[in-house]
Enzyme design. Structure first.
Site, PDB file in Angstrom:
ATOM      1  N   ARG A   1      44.011  51.631  33.689  1.00  0.00           N
ATOM      2  CA  ARG A   1      42.599  51.938  33.501  1.00  0.00           C
ATOM      3  C   ARG A   1      42.364  52.844  32.295  1.00  0.00           C
ATOM      4  NH1 ARG A   1      38.834  52.040  38.593  1.00  0.00           N
ATOM      5  NH2 ARG A   1      40.571  51.062  39.600  1.00  0.00           N
TER       6      ARG A   1
ATOM      7  N   LYS B   1      37.002  42.472  41.474  1.00  0.00           N
ATOM      8  CA  LYS B   1      38.462  42.398  41.296  1.00  0.00           C
ATOM      9  C   LYS B   1      39.154  42.101  42.633  1.00  0.00           C
ATOM     10  CE  LYS B   1      38.710  46.601  39.586  1.00  0.00           C
ATOM     11  NZ  LYS B   1      37.270  46.950  39.616  1.00  0.00           N
TER      12      LYS B   1
ATOM     13  N   ARG C   1      28.673  46.943  50.528  1.00  0.00           N
ATOM     14  CA  ARG C   1      30.115  46.728  50.701  1.00  0.00           C
ATOM     15  C   ARG C   1      30.626  47.478  51.918  1.00  0.00           C
ATOM     16  NH1 ARG C   1      34.242  47.511  45.915  1.00  0.00           N
ATOM     17  NH2 ARG C   1      33.030  49.388  45.540  1.00  0.00           N
TER      18      ARG C   1
ATOM     19  N   ARG D   1      30.985  56.081  37.952  1.00  0.00           N
ATOM     20  CA  ARG D   1      32.171  55.209  37.802  1.00  0.00           C
ATOM     21  C   ARG D   1      31.940  54.165  36.718  1.00  0.00           C
ATOM     22  NH1 ARG D   1      32.362  53.175  43.642  1.00  0.00           N
ATOM     23  NH2 ARG D   1      33.978  51.757  42.915  1.00  0.00           N
TER      24      ARG D   1
ATOM     25  N   ARG E   1      32.833  53.020  51.558  1.00  0.00           N
ATOM     26  CA  ARG E   1      33.611  53.914  50.695  1.00  0.00           C
ATOM     27  C   ARG E   1      32.790  55.124  50.304  1.00  0.00           C
ATOM     28  NH1 ARG E   1      36.577  50.145  46.319  1.00  0.00           N
ATOM     29  NH2 ARG E   1      36.019  51.935  45.027  1.00  0.00           N
TER      30      ARG E   1
HETATM   31  P1  G5P Z   1      39.117  51.080  42.829  1.00  0.00           P
HETATM   32  O1  G5P Z   1      39.235  50.959  44.281  1.00  0.00           O
HETATM   33  O2  G5P Z   1      39.997  50.284  41.971  1.00  0.00           O
HETATM   34  P2  G5P Z   1      36.898  50.138  41.268  1.00  0.00           P
HETATM   35  O3  G5P Z   1      35.786  51.082  41.031  1.00  0.00           O
HETATM   36  O4  G5P Z   1      37.672  49.761  40.086  1.00  0.00           O
HETATM   37  O5  G5P Z   1      37.608  50.813  42.488  1.00  0.00           O
HETATM   38  P3  G5P Z   1      36.009  48.377  43.202  1.00  0.00           P
HETATM   39  O6  G5P Z   1      34.850  49.273  43.531  1.00  0.00           O
HETATM   40  O7  G5P Z   1      37.127  48.278  44.169  1.00  0.00           O
HETATM   41  O8  G5P Z   1      36.510  48.733  41.800  1.00  0.00           O
HETATM   42  P4  G5P Z   1      36.033  45.523  42.821  1.00  0.00           P
HETATM   43  O9  G5P Z   1      37.340  45.436  43.509  1.00  0.00           O
HETATM   44  O10 G5P Z   1      35.981  45.109  41.387  1.00  0.00           O
HETATM   45  O11 G5P Z   1      35.366  46.940  42.940  1.00  0.00           O
HETATM   46  O12 G5P Z   1      34.943  44.659  43.581  1.00  0.00           O
HETATM   47  P5  G5P Z   1      34.975  43.984  45.046  1.00  0.00           P
HETATM   48  O13 G5P Z   1      35.250  45.010  46.086  1.00  0.00           O
HETATM   49  O14 G5P Z   1      35.793  42.748  45.035  1.00  0.00           O
HETATM   50  O15 G5P Z   1      33.431  43.529  45.136  1.00  0.00           O
HETATM   51  C1  G5P Z   1      32.425  44.507  45.247  1.00  0.00           C
HETATM   52  C2  G5P Z   1      31.448  44.100  46.382  1.00  0.00           C
HETATM   53  O16 G5P Z   1      30.739  42.943  45.940  1.00  0.00           O
HETATM   54  C3  G5P Z   1      32.120  43.692  47.711  1.00  0.00           C
HETATM   55  O17 G5P Z   1      31.293  44.062  48.783  1.00  0.00           O
HETATM   56  C4  G5P Z   1      32.211  42.166  47.614  1.00  0.00           C
HETATM   57  O18 G5P Z   1      32.224  41.560  48.901  1.00  0.00           O
HETATM   58  C5  G5P Z   1      30.900  41.888  46.886  1.00  0.00           C
HETATM   59  N1  G5P Z   1      30.880  40.649  46.084  1.00  0.00           N
HETATM   60  C6  G5P Z   1      31.863  40.050  45.375  1.00  0.00           C
HETATM   61  N2  G5P Z   1      31.414  38.945  44.760  1.00  0.00           N
HETATM   62  C7  G5P Z   1      30.080  38.851  45.075  1.00  0.00           C
HETATM   63  C8  G5P Z   1      29.052  37.917  44.736  1.00  0.00           C
HETATM   64  O19 G5P Z   1      29.262  36.938  44.008  1.00  0.00           O
HETATM   65  N3  G5P Z   1      27.821  38.182  45.258  1.00  0.00           N
HETATM   66  C9  G5P Z   1      27.548  39.258  46.076  1.00  0.00           C
HETATM   67  N4  G5P Z   1      26.309  39.429  46.544  1.00  0.00           N
HETATM   68  N5  G5P Z   1      28.505  40.156  46.413  1.00  0.00           N
HETATM   69  C10 G5P Z   1      29.746  39.948  45.917  1.00  0.00           C
HETATM   70  O20 G5P Z   1      39.260  52.617  42.393  1.00  0.00           O
HETATM   71  C11 G5P Z   1      38.583  53.626  43.090  1.00  0.00           C
HETATM   72  C12 G5P Z   1      38.889  54.967  42.461  1.00  0.00           C
HETATM   73  O21 G5P Z   1      40.290  55.224  42.537  1.00  0.00           O
HETATM   74  C13 G5P Z   1      40.737  55.900  41.345  1.00  0.00           C
HETATM   75  C14 G5P Z   1      39.489  56.226  40.555  1.00  0.00           C
HETATM   76  O22 G5P Z   1      39.019  57.481  40.983  1.00  0.00           O
HETATM   77  C15 G5P Z   1      38.530  55.094  40.975  1.00  0.00           C
HETATM   78  O23 G5P Z   1      37.167  55.453  40.780  1.00  0.00           O
HETATM   79  N6  G5P Z   1      41.657  55.006  40.605  1.00  0.00           N
HETATM   80  C16 G5P Z   1      42.273  55.334  39.465  1.00  0.00           C
HETATM   81  N7  G5P Z   1      42.252  56.468  38.718  1.00  0.00           N
HETATM   82  C17 G5P Z   1      42.994  56.463  37.589  1.00  0.00           C
HETATM   83  N8  G5P Z   1      43.717  55.404  37.168  1.00  0.00           N
HETATM   84  C18 G5P Z   1      43.776  54.263  37.903  1.00  0.00           C
HETATM   85  N9  G5P Z   1      44.523  53.214  37.464  1.00  0.00           N
HETATM   86  C19 G5P Z   1      43.040  54.191  39.101  1.00  0.00           C
HETATM   87  N10 G5P Z   1      42.861  53.235  40.041  1.00  0.00           N
HETATM   88  C20 G5P Z   1      42.023  53.740  40.952  1.00  0.00           C
HETATM   89 MG    MG Z   2      38.554  46.870  44.501  1.00  0.00          MG
END
Ligand code: G5P
Ligand code: MG
Length: 216
Positions: A93, A19, A127, A171, A160
């Site tokens: 979410r 995302k 990451r 998660r 993180r």
């Molecule tokens: P977050 O911060 O919103 P998540 O768990 O939804 O966390 P996250 O972990 O931030 O999502 P993302 O943004 O979907 O993941 O993914 P990203 O960071 O872009 O990519 C992940 C990794 O893969 C990175 O290192 C990136 O460089 C790499 N990558 C990307 N594409 C590729 C690829 O093609 N190949 C490779 N090899 N790598 C790749 O929420 C965190 C917490 O906050 C709370 C909750 O507790 C949640 O767990 N929270 C909420 N609680 C309630 N309601 C809500 N609305 C909430 N929002 C947050």
């Molecule tokens: Mg994110």
């Protein structure tokens, strides 16, 4: 930078589905204001605000922060954006959050990313993030230019606290339990756009083409 008509969008997908990475590409091409609830929460945790202290317990456990806390936080941010186009990452979410947002401000589009869990588990191990901006790096995908340092500010990158394998597993379970009712909610409204793939480079061109058409 593409000038947009007023357009409000959500990007949703499992933890680590890309995302943040896809949002970064969207923001480089389209004129959206952006808010990511995870980034907002992590900044609050770092600053030890009352919200941060409360949220930290849930984040560390891989659980969702209670709806009332997160709704207040994001709606303040959305109100502050005012009459510009925006993209929300990580909100809503839960179905309660989705309904609350819809009653507050309807959205034009919901982008849903679908990436297999085994791919996610591998990639989040590598990451690194820049906490103040939310910029994300990956040692095997988009490495920082200088190891351990943010490309823009040169400040340190951190891992993180919720990226350890056990918490990631939790998660992903939480996500799987919540996504269906939300996807159904937006599908019924006719605004859900689903994108599947194993890499961002595979998914991104499809998202870009979709947005080019959707915002005309
Ligand atoms: P977050 O911060 O919103 P998540 O768990 O939804 O966390 P996250 O972990 O931030 O999502 P993302 O943004 O979907 O993941 O993914 P990203 O960071 O872009 O990519 C992940 C990794 O893969 C990175 O290192 C990136 O460089 C790499 N990558 C990307 N594409 C590729 C690829 O093609 N190949 C490779 N090899 N790598 C790749 O929420 C965190 C917490 O906050 C709370 C909750 O507790 C949640 O767990 N929270 C909420 N609680 C309630 N309601 C809500 N609305 C909430 N929002 C947050
Ligand atoms: Mg994110």
């Amino acid at each position: 930078m593409r000038k947009l008509k007023l357009f409000r969008a959500i990007i949703m997908g499992a933890p680590g589905s890309g995302k943040g990475t896809i949002s970064d590409r969207i923001l480089k091409r389209f004129n959206f204001k952006y808010a990511a609830t995870g980034d907002l929460l992590r900044q609050n945790v770092k600053m030890k605000t009352p919200l941060g202290i409360e949220a930290d317990k849930y984040i560390k456990a891989g659980q969702l922060v209670p709806d009332d806390l997160i709704i207040k936080c994001i709606l303040n941010r959305v109100s502050a954006i005012g009459n510009d186009s925006w993209l929300l990452d990580g909100f809503p979410r839960t179905i309660a959050q989705a309904e609350y947002l819809w009653n507050f401000q309807p959205v034009e589009s919901v982008i849903q990313l679908s990436v297999p869990h085994d791919v996610i588990i591998e990639r989040v191990k590598d990451r690194w993030v820049h906490l103040p901006s939310g910029r994300v790096y990956n040692l095997h995908f988009n490495k920082p230019k200088v190891p351990g340092r943010d490309d823009v500010t040169g400040e340190e990158l951190v891992q993180r606290e919720d990226d350890d394998p056990e918490t990631v597993k939790k998660r992903l379970e939480v996500y799987d339990a919540c996504i269906k009712p939300m996807a159904d909610f937006y599908r019924q409204l006719g605004i859900l756009a689903e994108f599947e793939g194993r890499t961002t480079d595979e998914i991104w061109p499809k998202v870009q083409t979709y947005l080019e058409k959707a915002i005309k």
